[in-house]
Design a protein around this motif. Structure first.
Motif, PDB file in Angstrom:
ATOM      1  N   GLN A  11       0.830  -1.206   0.000  1.00 56.17           N
ATOM      2  CA  GLN A  11       0.000   0.000   0.000  1.00 56.17           C
ATOM      3  C   GLN A  11       0.868   1.261   0.000  1.00 56.17           C
ATOM      4  O   GLN A  11       0.579   2.219  -0.718  1.00 56.17           O
ATOM      5  CB  GLN A  11      -0.925  -0.013   1.208  1.00 56.17           C
ATOM      6  N   GLN A  65       2.515   1.511  -3.458  1.00 58.63           N
ATOM      7  CA  GLN A  65       1.489   1.863  -4.441  1.00 58.63           C
ATOM      8  C   GLN A  65       1.099   3.338  -4.322  1.00 58.63           C
ATOM      9  O   GLN A  65       0.927   4.029  -5.325  1.00 58.63           O
ATOM     10  CB  GLN A  65       0.257   0.973  -4.233  1.00 58.63           C
ATOM     11  N   ARG A  66       0.957   3.810  -3.102  1.00 61.93           N
ATOM     12  CA  ARG A  66       0.491   5.189  -2.890  1.00 61.93           C
ATOM     13  C   ARG A  66       1.576   6.220  -3.188  1.00 61.93           C
ATOM     14  O   ARG A  66       1.327   7.221  -3.844  1.00 61.93           O
ATOM     15  CB  ARG A  66       0.008   5.365  -1.467  1.00 61.93           C
ATOM     16  N   TYR A  67       2.798   5.987  -2.689  1.00 63.87           N
ATOM     17  CA  TYR A  67       3.820   7.015  -2.804  1.00 63.87           C
ATOM     18  C   TYR A  67       4.700   6.891  -4.041  1.00 63.87           C
ATOM     19  O   TYR A  67       5.273   7.887  -4.470  1.00 63.87           O
ATOM     20  CB  TYR A  67       4.687   7.042  -1.540  1.00 63.87           C
ATOM     21  N   GLN A 112       1.437   6.645  -7.042  1.00 66.22           N
ATOM     22  CA  GLN A 112       0.364   7.609  -6.830  1.00 66.22           C
ATOM     23  C   GLN A 112      -1.033   7.011  -7.033  1.00 66.22           C
ATOM     24  O   GLN A 112      -1.956   7.685  -7.468  1.00 66.22           O
ATOM     25  CB  GLN A 112       0.540   8.829  -7.765  1.00 66.22           C
ATOM     26  N   PRO A 159      -3.981   4.839  -4.967  1.00 65.65           N
ATOM     27  CA  PRO A 159      -4.398   4.279  -3.675  1.00 65.65           C
ATOM     28  C   PRO A 159      -4.888   2.842  -3.824  1.00 65.65           C
ATOM     29  O   PRO A 159      -5.314   2.418  -4.897  1.00 65.65           O
ATOM     30  CB  PRO A 159      -5.536   5.205  -3.255  1.00 65.65           C
TER      31      PRO A 159
END
Length: 162
Positions: free
Chosen positions: A26, A29-31, A34, A36
């Motif tokens: 997670q 994937q998020r940072y 980009q 969520p």
């Protein structure tokens, strides 16, 4: 009981591994990408709850629950089984209350689901009475073993006949 302890240990490890892998994924994937992963929160919550209650079971099976070691070490060695017995009784009473109130808790959450996976919360909370039942059973067996060592097998097998 050794097999049940091993099953609880393995399931706790798997649950914690899933929590770690999904959390790591997670974050990446998020940072990095980009994007969520909203379902990850549900998976992390489910496996975290399972790791807590399965881990509690492992702690009770290994007798690693809360103990007052300083107090136990001050008293003579003959008193240690009595402290173990007292500890088993106190923990059993607490777990009995947890078991008793876990059933209405599951029923009260039967209509709730996780936000993204739509997984019923009652299935998640079902681990509470399952794990606690095994803990109470183990404590009952351990208490019986302690009573036999404290009072001797003869007092339990001979029903007063001499």
């Amino acid at each position: 009981m050794r097999k049940i302890e091993n099953i609880f240990s393995v399931l706790t490890g798997i649950s914690l591994a899933v929590v770690f892998i999904v959390t790591f994924g997670q974050v990446i994937q998020r940072y990095v990408f980009q994007l969520p992963m909203p379902w990850a929160t549900d998976v992390i919550r489910i496996f975290f709850v399972y790791s807590i209650f399965l881990g509690m079971g492992v702690g009770v099976f290994k007798k690693a629950h809360l103990n007052i070691d300083v107090l136990v070490q001050v008293f003579p060695s003959w008193a240690k089984p009595w402290f173990d017995l007292l500890s088993n009784v106190v923990v059993s009473i607490f777990l009995s209350f947890v078991l008793y109130f876990s059933i209405p808790f599951i029923k009260a959450n039967a209509d709730q689901v996780t936000p993204y996976l739509l997984f019923p919360m009652s299935y998640i909370y079902m681990i509470i009475p399952i794990a606690v039942s095994f803990m109470v059973l183990f404590l009952f067996l351990d208490t019986a073993k302690l009573l036999v060592t404290l009072f001797g097998r003869d007092k339990f097998t001979n029903s007063g006949s001499r």
